[in-house]
Every structure is written in C-alpha cells, then in structure tokens.
Design a protein around this motif. Structure first.
Motif, mmCIF file in Angstrom:
data_model
loop_
_atom_site.group_PDB
_atom_site.id
_atom_site.type_symbol
_atom_site.label_atom_id
_atom_site.label_comp_id
_atom_site.label_asym_id
_atom_site.label_seq_id
_atom_site.Cartn_x
_atom_site.Cartn_y
_atom_site.Cartn_z
ATOM 1 N N ALA A 1 0.837 -1.204 0.000
ATOM 2 C CA ALA A 1 0.000 0.000 0.000
ATOM 3 C C ALA A 1 0.871 1.253 0.000
ATOM 4 O O ALA A 1 0.631 2.205 -0.749
ATOM 5 C CB ALA A 1 -0.933 -0.006 1.211
ATOM 6 N N MET A 2 1.895 1.259 0.841
ATOM 7 C CA MET A 2 2.729 2.458 0.949
ATOM 8 C C MET A 2 3.573 2.635 -0.305
ATOM 9 O O MET A 2 3.792 3.755 -0.757
ATOM 10 C CB MET A 2 3.593 2.358 2.215
ATOM 11 C CG MET A 2 4.060 3.669 2.788
ATOM 12 S SD MET A 2 2.850 5.053 2.886
ATOM 13 C CE MET A 2 1.725 4.528 4.181
ATOM 14 N N PHE A 3 3.996 1.517 -0.903
ATOM 15 C CA PHE A 3 4.821 1.645 -2.104
ATOM 16 C C PHE A 3 4.025 2.210 -3.274
ATOM 17 O O PHE A 3 4.581 2.901 -4.133
ATOM 18 C CB PHE A 3 5.473 0.313 -2.489
ATOM 19 C CG PHE A 3 6.595 0.504 -3.470
ATOM 20 C CD1 PHE A 3 7.805 1.044 -3.053
ATOM 21 C CD2 PHE A 3 6.438 0.207 -4.812
ATOM 22 C CE1 PHE A 3 8.837 1.272 -3.952
ATOM 23 C CE2 PHE A 3 7.464 0.427 -5.727
ATOM 24 C CZ PHE A 3 8.667 0.956 -5.296
ATOM 25 N N VAL B 1 1.878 4.556 -3.157
ATOM 26 C CA VAL B 1 1.958 6.014 -3.002
ATOM 27 C C VAL B 1 3.357 6.509 -3.376
ATOM 28 O O VAL B 1 3.508 7.501 -4.109
ATOM 29 C CB VAL B 1 1.620 6.407 -1.547
ATOM 30 C CG1 VAL B 1 1.887 7.881 -1.320
ATOM 31 C CG2 VAL B 1 0.176 6.048 -1.218
ATOM 32 N N GLN B 2 4.385 5.815 -2.885
ATOM 33 C CA GLN B 2 5.766 6.222 -3.184
ATOM 34 C C GLN B 2 6.011 6.291 -4.683
ATOM 35 O O GLN B 2 6.633 7.222 -5.188
ATOM 36 C CB GLN B 2 6.750 5.207 -2.587
ATOM 37 C CG GLN B 2 6.921 5.287 -1.094
ATOM 38 C CD GLN B 2 7.859 4.174 -0.615
ATOM 39 O OE1 GLN B 2 7.400 3.100 -0.240
ATOM 40 N NE2 GLN B 2 9.151 4.427 -0.665
ATOM 41 N N LEU C 1 4.562 9.316 -6.263
ATOM 42 C CA LEU C 1 5.171 10.577 -5.813
ATOM 43 C C LEU C 1 6.644 10.696 -6.196
ATOM 44 O O LEU C 1 7.267 11.730 -5.953
ATOM 45 C CB LEU C 1 5.007 10.746 -4.306
ATOM 46 C CG LEU C 1 3.576 10.981 -3.802
ATOM 47 C CD1 LEU C 1 3.575 11.157 -2.290
ATOM 48 C CD2 LEU C 1 2.940 12.202 -4.479
ATOM 49 N N VAL D 1 0.930 13.745 -8.748
ATOM 50 C CA VAL D 1 0.523 14.094 -7.387
ATOM 51 C C VAL D 1 -0.995 13.942 -7.253
ATOM 52 O O VAL D 1 -1.501 13.385 -6.271
ATOM 53 C CB VAL D 1 0.962 15.535 -7.036
ATOM 54 C CG1 VAL D 1 0.340 15.988 -5.722
ATOM 55 C CG2 VAL D 1 2.489 15.611 -6.964
ATOM 56 N N ALA E 1 -5.033 7.487 -2.839
ATOM 57 C CA ALA E 1 -5.106 7.401 -1.376
ATOM 58 C C ALA E 1 -6.562 7.516 -0.913
ATOM 59 O O ALA E 1 -6.999 6.787 -0.013
ATOM 60 C CB ALA E 1 -4.249 8.494 -0.731
ATOM 61 N N GLU E 2 -7.311 8.400 -1.554
ATOM 62 C CA GLU E 2 -8.727 8.567 -1.204
ATOM 63 C C GLU E 2 -9.522 7.293 -1.514
ATOM 64 O O GLU E 2 -10.350 6.856 -0.710
ATOM 65 C CB GLU E 2 -9.278 9.729 -2.028
ATOM 66 C CG GLU E 2 -10.231 10.631 -1.304
ATOM 67 C CD GLU E 2 -10.568 11.824 -2.184
ATOM 68 O OE1 GLU E 2 -11.665 11.827 -2.766
ATOM 69 O OE2 GLU E 2 -9.720 12.731 -2.314
#
Lengths: 331, 331
Positions: B122-124, B126-127, B130, B138, B145-146
């Motif tokens: 999940a975090m990757f 976003v990474q 970005l 962006v 994320a929403e």
C-alpha cells in the motif's frame, strides 16, 4: 560527565505538552473523517497516555528552521498517525495484550479491526499531506511514505530475527534504524520540509532524528529487561520471553565468553526462575552497560547534528531537551 | 436482449494480456525494491493467475483520454499494488486459506508476514506515484489514497454487517461501492488523470468504474454461491458458511415472505445439507435473478457513462469489452 545511566530524573519538556494541545483537535478531526465502524477502536487506541514525542519533534522542526510550530502541525499529525498505525499492527504481530496499561486494539476489538484501523491511519496520513498539494507538502508526503516503508522493512527484519540463529550487533542496529529511526528521523525533519528549509538544515535534522531513534530504541530495549512495569506500562521481561533479539541480548552474545551458556538459557523455557537467571547473566556480562553506552553515543551524535544545522536557538534547545528526556533511563 | 444470465461465454479481451505484459516487469521491479524479508511472501502472492483487470482499466483509461497505454502504467502498477494489499489483509480477516488455488499468504507465511507485506504494498503504491511529483502524478496519488481509504471503509462496513441484525440492500450496495467500487473507479480514471485529461472525462471514467465495480461485485457474490469452484478458485458456499451478508442474501431477506425461515436457515449450523437447503431457498425466492438483474443495470450504467465521455473510439470499445467480460457469468 553525566552519562545516561546516572543522569538525574529529567523534567518533562514543555513542548510535549504544547504538541499534545496542538495535536488533540487535529487528530480528533482526522478520526472523525475515517470510517464510523473503525472510530471506537481508533478512539480506544488514541486515548490519553501517549507522549507525542514524534509530534513534538515535527513542530519543533518547523520552528527550528525559522517557521512557527503551527507550520509543522500537518507533519506532526501525519507522523503520529503513522506511528499509531505501526503500533496497531505490531501489537498483533507481537501478541501484546496491553499498551499504556490498557488492552490493545486487537485484544479488545479483534484482529480484523486492528488490521484495518491501522491501514486507515497510514493512508490518511498521506491523504492529509496531499490535501493541499503545495510543493513542500508533496515533498513531506513523499518523505513520510519513504520513512514508513523503511519502518515496515525494519519490522520485517525484526520478525526474521526470531528464526535466524545468529544476529550481529550491526544487523540489529540496521533493523532498529528502520523500525524506530526512520520515523523519528522523518518527524524531526518534516517541519523543516514544510517550511521549505534549505536541504542542509533538513538533512541535519533528519540525522539528529536517526541517532535519537537509535538512542531511544536502545533505552527502550534496556527498559524491556530492567524497567519498572508501573512506569513503562509494559510487562517486564516480555522481550526475553518472546526470544526477541534486542540490543542487550545481541551485544551480550557477541561479547560473552560464555555466549553458548547464555544462548541456551535464553532459548530455553523461561519460567520465572529462568527469566531471573537470564536477566542476571545479561547484567553480569555487561550487556546493560554496553547498551547504555551505545545509547549515549547516539545521543551525543544526535546533539552534534543539531549543533551543525544552524537552527533557531530556542527550538534547538528544546530539541536537545526532548532528546535528553526520551533517552533518560527513568522514563 | 442478451442478459448477463444468458450471455455466451465471453472471449478474454486482448487488453488483459497486454496489461499483464506491461505490468509484470514493473511489479517485479517494485517487489525488488521492497524489504528482502517480505519478498518470498510477495512473490508467492503475486505469482501468475491474476487477471489484472484494474491494471487494464488504468492503461485503457490513459489511451481513451488521448494518451498512450504506457502513460497509464504508473497508475496501473499502483492500483494493482493497492488491490493486492487489500487481498493480503482481507484473506486474514476472512480466514480464507486459498486464493487462485494456492495457499493464502497468512496461511503459508503467517499472519505477521501477511500484515506487513500488505502494508508495504500500500505504501509503495503512493511512493511510486510521488517519485516524479508532476501535478498529474501528485493528483493521481491523492485520488489513489482517497480510493484506498474508501475501500478500507467498505471493508469495515462489511465486517460490521456480521454482527448487525438487519442489513438493507442500500447498506449492502454502499458497502460494495466502497469495498470494490472505489478502487475500480480509481483504476478507470487514473490513466486519464495521468495524461491530464479534462475533469468531465475523468469523472465519466470514474463513473464507469463505480458502476462496473458494483456489477462485478454482484456477479462475484453470485459466483460465491452458484459458481464453479474449479473456475473461481474459491470454495463455493464459503460466503454463506461465514454468514456474510452478500447481495443475494440481502435481496432475498428484503423480499421473501418467508424471510424469517430463510434467516433461521442461514444463521443455523450450515453442514452440507443445510448449505444445500440455503442455496435452494435463495434460488427459489428469486435472489439469483434479482442479483443478476442488478448486475445488468450497473453494467448498462457503466456503458452509458462511457458513451458520454467523448473518448478515443478504440480504447473506449476495449473498456466496454472489459466490462462485459468481467461481468459475464462464466468467468
């Protein structure tokens, strides 16, 4: 020189109170925007008792770089959300039943609630920073996501240690650099990022945070063996009972001539007598002193990073006070 | 008119193959950058067998808005990572032992690995978006994320249904709109966002995705009761055994004069005979037909959203083909 081992009981730095006051309504507003089905579990977890060290670092970081503490608030909220996401998941993984003298979320609300309540916090931290996509906030979101990934990798290493025969001190420090250091370093630099501070200031603050995280974790490992349950809120000896390869254990095994005997005791069935014997052996072979010395070295490295950052004097002094406070042995 | 219930076995749309080919090296590169300790579990989970529907939607979305399929690739990778994060965590929560005919990660590697492997994905996601913080990327990260948060909220509602006495059809649809619709909608619009398409195009594609997600979920709920285990890879009747309030169940309870009797059967101890009786009662009272009709309505709404978006013809036709394929009853 006063070492961390003999330092007098430190005063609670005022910034922890200020950060708590700034943080409370912002965190409450964040929870209000999350799934209603998760709010009882989240409110249970976020109830009073936390020290908000990471939030304090984020607001001081903004002030130290020339902004106001409020400028650091979005970063403070975001790191606290990520920190609490990690606590929710780590408590499941470690099977911990209590935190801050209360049942953990998975113990009180079930594993499923704890998993997705954590997921919700982590993702909301990113959402919060990207809501106003100014370049500093986008940069803050990217740095936070990266630190969160490093924290997850540290947790993965920690879990792998459980089945790994030998763990070197370097491996243990690399793990703690990720598991604890990454988010503390992020917190300490996020405020500066949000006020668009120059890269050398951001880097020096991140460096302060990395070393502070390691010093803090070393102290935490000490307290996990020699701490006072009533102060820490965690059952003492838990780490040993779970055969965790924490710094004191790893340093002892690397140093002691009688490492084989110590290993057999640690790996054995730790009833009350076995636990007491393990603790005594760790103390005898100098693991307690070695770990305290390591904590001191990283505290000094953190303070020297502050010195070279060219920070605003007042907030810099408060960053030093926070560092001394969270690495004091009597927390 | 051909309804989804009687439609002939549909051909696999070519875009699913193309998306798989584009996706494979990008996902492999993503896993390579994650914690080495998590890679075996991640590779086990991401092994062949997935259809990459969300990735296909993301690349088609870029092409339909006038870009190339490659323009949609970062979005395709990110939604697939988020989708797999949700599968890893949902399998723990649902206690599912198998996915795509293989053991689930928690069953094979333990609950802790499955939790943090999901966190890492999940975090990757976003990474990844970005990493090059252009305004479209962006924006894509914020939208992702929403959508992820909405998906988590849907999962929380689904869990709450288990202890909630009455669940209305509207509540069930709202849950599925979050749990399934949000990420499908995000996938279908993310490519267009990445090529900076005008808002009406993005919104029409998001709308297509929302309705497609609901149609898909309705079909999935049908297959969970009346599907062929060898095709779906999931044990049939599992949803009923777990007393899940899926669409067919909720529609049956809302409609049937004998709802009381049906409820007692569903809530009772479902041995093989009880399960067969429950399935027969659901069929008799029209739950199967009602759910299929609902799937058809949402499929039509998805297709009409496509029509009004002013898309490039070829990719738009492929979006229609994907919608027909994933809602066909014989997947």
């Amino acid at each position: 020189m006063t070492s961390a081992l003999t330092a007098p009981r430190s005063e609670v730095p005022a910034v922890l109170g200020r950060a708590g006051v700034l943080l409370a309504p912002a965190v409450e507003a964040a929870v209000d925007r999350l799934s209603p089905e998760l709010q009882p579990a989240l409110r249970h977890h976020l109830a009073p008792g936390a020290k908000h060290v990471r939030a304090a670092l984020a607001v001081l970081s903004a002030a130290a770089a020339g902004g106001s503490e409020e400028d650091g608030l979005p970063g403070a909220v975001a790191v606290e959300l990520v920190h609490n996401f990690s606590l929710l998941h780590d408590d499941i993984i470690d099977g911990d039943l209590e935190r801050r003298h209360r049942p953990t979320v998975w113990a009180a609300f079930g594993c499923g609630q704890a998993i997705i309540a954590g997921d919700a916090l982590a993702m909301f931290a990113v959402q919060l920073l990207l809501e106003e996509p100014t370049p500093p906030r986008v940069r803050a979101a990217a740095v936070l996501a990266e630190a969160t990934q490093a924290m997850i990798a540290g947790q993965a290493q920690d879990m792998a240690f459980e089945t790994q025969g030998e763990v070197s001190a370097d491996e243990c420090l690399a793990m703690e650099r990720g598991k604890t250091g990454a988010l503390v370093s992020c917190a300490a630099s996020l405020g500066a990022i949000l006020v668009a501070a120059p890269p050398p200031v951001v880097h020096a603050l991140a460096d302060y945070g990395t070393h502070l995280g390691l010093a803090f974790q070393a102290v935490d490992d000490l307290l996990g063996i020699w701490g006072d349950r009533h102060r820490t809120g965690k059952p003492v000896g838990n780490d040993l009972l779970q055969h965790k390869k924490t710094l004191p254990v790893v340093l002892a095994l690397a140093r002691d001539d009688r490492a084989g005997r110590l290993r057999r005791v640690l790996e054995g069935d730790l009833d009350a007598a076995g636990l007491a014997r393990a603790v005594a052996m760790l103390e005898e072979c100098g693991a307690r002193e070695d770990t305290a010395a390591l904590a001191d070295r990283h505290l000094q490295a953190a303070l020297s990073a502050l010195d070279r950052a060219g920070l605003v004097a007042g907030p810099a002094a408060e960053l030093e006070a926070v560092a001394r406070f969270v690495t004091a042995r009597d927390r």
